[in-house]
Structures are given as structure tokens and as C-alpha cells.
Design a protein around this motif. Structure first.
Motif, PDB file in Angstrom:
ATOM      1  N   PRO A   1      -7.973  -5.975   2.343  1.00  0.00           N
ATOM      2  CA  PRO A   1      -6.823  -6.693   1.770  1.00  0.00           C
ATOM      3  C   PRO A   1      -6.273  -6.110   0.479  1.00  0.00           C
ATOM      4  O   PRO A   1      -5.250  -6.587  -0.009  1.00  0.00           O
ATOM      5  N   SER A   2      -6.927  -5.110  -0.095  1.00  0.00           N
ATOM      6  CA  SER A   2      -6.451  -4.561  -1.361  1.00  0.00           C
ATOM      7  C   SER A   2      -5.029  -4.036  -1.221  1.00  0.00           C
ATOM      8  O   SER A   2      -4.673  -3.418  -0.214  1.00  0.00           O
ATOM      9  N   LEU A   3      -4.204  -4.251  -2.244  1.00  0.00           N
ATOM     10  CA  LEU A   3      -2.810  -3.807  -2.199  1.00  0.00           C
ATOM     11  C   LEU A   3      -2.649  -2.357  -2.588  1.00  0.00           C
ATOM     12  O   LEU A   3      -1.559  -1.785  -2.420  1.00  0.00           O
ATOM     13  N   THR A   4      -3.678  -1.733  -3.132  1.00  0.00           N
ATOM     14  CA  THR A   4      -3.572  -0.337  -3.572  1.00  0.00           C
ATOM     15  C   THR A   4      -4.606   0.571  -2.938  1.00  0.00           C
ATOM     16  O   THR A   4      -4.699   1.739  -3.289  1.00  0.00           O
ATOM     17  N   GLY A   5      -5.394   0.069  -2.034  1.00  0.00           N
ATOM     18  CA  GLY A   5      -6.431   0.899  -1.409  1.00  0.00           C
ATOM     19  C   GLY A   5      -6.787   0.361  -0.039  1.00  0.00           C
ATOM     20  O   GLY A   5      -5.946  -0.177   0.663  1.00  0.00           O
ATOM     21  N   ASP A   6      -8.078   0.493   0.325  1.00  0.00           N
ATOM     22  CA  ASP A   6      -8.561   0.033   1.635  1.00  0.00           C
ATOM     23  C   ASP A   6      -7.715   0.620   2.747  1.00  0.00           C
ATOM     24  O   ASP A   6      -7.225  -0.090   3.634  1.00  0.00           O
ATOM     25  N   CYS A   7      -7.542   1.935   2.723  1.00  0.00           N
ATOM     26  CA  CYS A   7      -6.711   2.605   3.727  1.00  0.00           C
ATOM     27  C   CYS A   7      -7.422   3.836   4.274  1.00  0.00           C
ATOM     28  O   CYS A   7      -8.271   4.429   3.612  1.00  0.00           O
ATOM     29  N   GLU A   8      -7.059   4.200   5.471  1.00  0.00           N
ATOM     30  CA  GLU A   8      -7.481   5.456   6.087  1.00  0.00           C
ATOM     31  C   GLU A   8      -6.226   6.247   6.407  1.00  0.00           C
ATOM     32  O   GLU A   8      -5.452   5.867   7.283  1.00  0.00           O
ATOM     33  N   ASP A   9      -6.002   7.336   5.678  1.00  0.00           N
ATOM     34  CA  ASP A   9      -4.843   8.174   5.927  1.00  0.00           C
ATOM     35  C   ASP A   9      -5.067   9.074   7.138  1.00  0.00           C
ATOM     36  O   ASP A   9      -4.157   9.315   7.923  1.00  0.00           O
ATOM     37  N   ASP A  10      -6.304   9.563   7.293  1.00  0.00           N
ATOM     38  CA  ASP A  10      -6.647  10.415   8.437  1.00  0.00           C
ATOM     39  C   ASP A  10      -6.951   9.511   9.630  1.00  0.00           C
ATOM     40  O   ASP A  10      -8.107   9.193   9.914  1.00  0.00           O
ATOM     41  N   VAL A  11      -5.906   9.091  10.322  1.00  0.00           N
ATOM     42  CA  VAL A  11      -6.050   8.095  11.380  1.00  0.00           C
ATOM     43  C   VAL A  11      -6.939   8.617  12.505  1.00  0.00           C
ATOM     44  O   VAL A  11      -7.865   7.931  12.954  1.00  0.00           O
ATOM     45  N   TYR A  12      -6.680   9.834  12.969  1.00  0.00           N
ATOM     46  CA  TYR A  12      -7.449  10.374  14.088  1.00  0.00           C
ATOM     47  C   TYR A  12      -8.908  10.592  13.690  1.00  0.00           C
ATOM     48  O   TYR A  12      -9.827  10.282  14.456  1.00  0.00           O
TER      49      TYR A  12
ATOM     50  N   LYS B   1       0.830  -1.203   0.000  1.00  0.00           N
ATOM     51  CA  LYS B   1       0.000   0.000   0.000  1.00  0.00           C
ATOM     52  C   LYS B   1       0.868   1.259   0.000  1.00  0.00           C
ATOM     53  O   LYS B   1       0.563   2.238  -0.692  1.00  0.00           O
ATOM     54  N   TRP B   2       1.943   1.238   0.783  1.00  0.00           N
ATOM     55  CA  TRP B   2       2.842   2.391   0.837  1.00  0.00           C
ATOM     56  C   TRP B   2       3.564   2.585  -0.501  1.00  0.00           C
ATOM     57  O   TRP B   2       3.660   3.700  -1.004  1.00  0.00           O
ATOM     58  N   VAL B   3       4.058   1.503  -1.085  1.00  0.00           N
ATOM     59  CA  VAL B   3       4.742   1.589  -2.383  1.00  0.00           C
ATOM     60  C   VAL B   3       3.784   2.104  -3.451  1.00  0.00           C
ATOM     61  O   VAL B   3       4.162   2.941  -4.292  1.00  0.00           O
ATOM     62  N   ALA B   4       2.538   1.626  -3.436  1.00  0.00           N
ATOM     63  CA  ALA B   4       1.561   2.083  -4.420  1.00  0.00           C
ATOM     64  C   ALA B   4       1.350   3.589  -4.326  1.00  0.00           C
ATOM     65  O   ALA B   4       1.215   4.277  -5.351  1.00  0.00           O
ATOM     66  N   ALA B   5       1.321   4.121  -3.113  1.00  0.00           N
ATOM     67  CA  ALA B   5       1.147   5.559  -2.943  1.00  0.00           C
ATOM     68  C   ALA B   5       2.356   6.323  -3.484  1.00  0.00           C
ATOM     69  O   ALA B   5       2.208   7.374  -4.109  1.00  0.00           O
TER      70      ALA B   5
END
Length: 371
Positions: free
Chosen positions: A326-337, A180-184
Motif C-alpha cells: 500500500p505504500s504510495l512511494t514504494g512497494d513496487c516491482e519494475d521488472d515485471v517478468y 507511485k508513478w507520480v513519485a517516480a
């Protein structure tokens, strides 16, 4: 499914939790069963159990207070969850004496949504107000959310270096988090770089990572190779073997690697679905190895996110992102708080106040990536 209480059992000041399919259904149930005087205390989404969460939308959990005993309800054959909430007997977290209560208290509500006693103790130190138990529940929730927002904005930005190692215990999703980090880096920031697989004396199967790097056109190497500093417009991502949470001596090779190669960016990857005791041990092991940033994974398997606040109020590790699938390029929350506030504070909306100070763009991780 718990049976619905008859109207005659709804004592003055009693609280109830109902689980329904929609807001319209909740309004109809409250009106028919508890009367127009019922007060809604909180609303939150409840995921479906098991695989049904993939095909059905979440239900709504509504906590209400019945100020007076209404008349008996009309028959209703439609199944809904209605469960009486016990009157709390624990003292408020702000340290005042506990007295008679007529509704769900703030501390008890926070405990029910997954907040730990450690969080409640720390919250008293950062919220900067008097006893929140003396305020109406909806106002107290707003004050808690504002305190957490101000705390997040006051933290100094700690950008992740361009050369970063992702490590953690077995089953934490280290390689997926690295993908996920590499994709970004490649898709959003348009950087060039490489990924290096490190094994030492432990196997580190990363077939998925190798295929992913090939698809993105990112060079994939096996250690030992000459690492060197990452280019000004590039990055180096390191995939490390699992660490031990029981024996620090088993992590000696990893510690020597960090020192010999001068790895400053050390991202600890933890499975948020771990038992709290296991999670604490893994966090401590990562801290012993000099972790600088933190990623939580498997959030899609976690129903209560409140326990994660314990790791964000310490100011020790910088939260990088939350992995919600489980997606390798998404399924993320950048705004953790912000994500934790939405999931753990029922009905929280930020108060009309000054916006939080802008953070450095390198601090976080952007989930969206153009495929």
C-alpha cells in the motif's frame, strides 16, 4: 496439518510436499524421514496466513521424490506439514501421449503454482523446443524460464507518454498506482508536472491523492481544466473514476473523454487478487477503452502469481509495474517478468546464455523513491 506418512507407505517413485521453517529443518527432515536417496524437485516460499505474514518470515515448501521405500522413521514430535502428492493423470502440455510417470511432471507442477491451461498452451508456441516432459524437471524449468525471458526481451519497448490516465474497476487501487508513478517522476526522474482528478457523472473520491500531491509539491486540479500537451520535461497524471465491467454503455463518457482530449497513455489498473473470471472481464473492458499499459495491484494479497502470465504473453498491453503493497512511494516491482519468474518457477535460475536485450529506460517504472 496433514499427518506424516510412515516410511513403509513411501512407494517407489512417490512424491511428497513438506512445509518447514528453514532450509536446515528441511534437510534434517528429508534425511531422517526419507533417507539420503531422496531427490529435491522444487523449493518455494509459502507466506504465512492472515496477519501473521507481517511479523513472521515465510515458510519453505519443498517437493521431493523418494526413489525407494526407506525404513520406518524415528519418532519426531516437532510439527511439520507433510502431504503426499497424487500421481498426475493429465497429459503433458506439449501434446504428446501421457505414459506412466514416476515423479511429478512439469505441466502438473506448473498448474500447482498457479499457471493456467491457457498459459500452458501458449508456452508450447514460444518455448521453441521439443516436449519438455521428456527432460529432467529442473532442466525443464530452466528452459521454461529462458523461453519467457527471451519472449520478454523480444517485445518492442512502448514508453508511457508523459500525459497518462490511470483507470480501472472499483477497488483496483487506481489512485495508489498513480501516486507511485507520480513519485517516480518527481523523485527519480526529477520532472515537474501536475495531477488532474476527473469525475464525470460518477464520484471519484481522491482525498489521499490530493494530500499526497501537496506533500510532493505537485499541482492538483479538478477537471474540466485545459490539459494540453505535457511539457518536454514534465508530466500530467489523470485520475479517472471507476469503469464498469458489465455494461460498456456506462463507459461512454470515459471513451469520449479519451478521444476529445487526445489521451494516448492509458494505464489499466487491475487488482491481481480478483477472481480469474472477474479479472478477465475487467481486462476486456480496459482493452475496449484503448488501454496501452497495464498495472497489477494487491500482489501482497496473492499467494499464486501464475495466472498473471496470461496477460503478459498476449503482447497487447505493456506491463508498467506490479504493486506489492500500500505504500504510495514504494512497494513496487519494475521488472515485471523477472518478478513473476522468481515467484512462479520453483528454483529457477537463468541459464548461462546471452543477456536479454536492453530495454528503453522509459518503458518501466522504478519502485524506489527517495522520500
Amino acid at each position: 496439518m496433514p499427518p506424516e506418512p510412515p516410511r513403509s507407505s513411501a512407494a517407489d517413485g512417490s512424491c511428497y510436499r513438506i512445509v518447514v521453517e528453514s532450509a536446515e529443518q528441511a534437510a534434517e527432515l528429508i534425511r531422517d524421514k526419507f533417507g539420503q536417496s531422496a531427490e529435491v524437485l522444487s523449493v518455494r516460499s509459502v507466506p504465512r496466513p492472515g496477519w501473521t505474514r507481517l511479523v513472521a518470515k515465510p515458510r519453505l515448501e519443498v517437493v521431493i521424490k523418494v526413489p525407494a521405500a526407506p525404513a520406518p522413521p524415528a519418532p519426531d514430535d516437532e510439527p511439520r506439514d507433510v502431504e503426499p502428492l497424487p500421481r498426475p493423470t493429465t497429459p503433458p502440455f506439449a501434446g504428446t501421449e501421457a505414459g506412466p510417470t514416476r515423479h511429478l511432471r512439469l505441466a502438473e507442477l506448473l498448474r500447482r503454482t498457479g499457471f493456467s491451461e491457457l498459459f500452458l498452451a501458449r508456452l508450447g508456441a514460444i518455448q521453441g523446443r521439443g516436449n519438455l516432459e521428456d527432460e529432467p524437471l529442473h532442466q525443464a524449468l530452466v528452459h521454461v524460464g529462458d523461453a519467457l525471458r527471451r519472449h520478454a526481451a523480444s517485445r518492442p519497448a512502448r514508453p508511457l507518454p508523459a500525459r497518462a490516465a490511470f483507470f480501472g474497476p472499483a477497488g483496483a487501487g487506481r489512485s495508489t498506482a498513480l501516486c507511485k508513478w507520480v513519485a517516480a517522476q518527481v523523485c527519480r526522474r526529477r520532472l515537474r508536472g501536475r495531477v488532474v482528478k476527473v469525475e464525470f457523472d460518477r464520484p471519484n473520491p481522491t482525498d489521499q491523492l490530493a494530500v499526497f500531491c501537496e506533500a510532493l509539491g505537485v499541482p492538483f486540479d479538478h477537471y474540466p481544466v485545459t490539459l494540453g500537451p505535457a511539457a518536454a520535461d514534465g508530466f500530467t497524471g489523470l485520475d479517472l473514476p471507476a469503469i464498469s465491467t458489465r455494461s460498456p454503455a456506462e463507459n461512454a463518457n470515459l471513451a469520449r473523454f479519451f478521444g476529445a482530449e487526445g489521451i494516448k497513455g492509458r494505464v489499466l489498473v487491475l487488482n491481481a487478487a480478483y477472481d480469474p473470471a472477474v479479472l478477465r472481464d475487467a481486462y476486456a473492458a480496459g482493452r475496449d477503452l484503448g488501454a496501452t499499459h497495464l498495472v497489477f495491484t494487491h500482489l501482497d494479497e496473492l499467494t499464486q502469481w501464475g495466472k498473471l502470465w496470461d496477460y503478459l504473453l498476449t503482447d497487447q498491453l505493456e506491463p508498467l509495474f506490479l504493486s506489492t503493497g500500500p505504500s504510495l512511494t514504494g512497494d513496487c516491482e519494475d521488472d515485471v517478468y523477472g518478478a513473476l519468474q522468481r515467484r512462479t518457477l520453483p528454483g529457477f535460475t537463468p541459464a548461462a546464455a546471452e543477456p536479454p536485450a536492453p530495454r528503453a529506460p522509459e518503458r518501466g517504472f522504478v519502485a524506489a523513491c527517495v522520500r
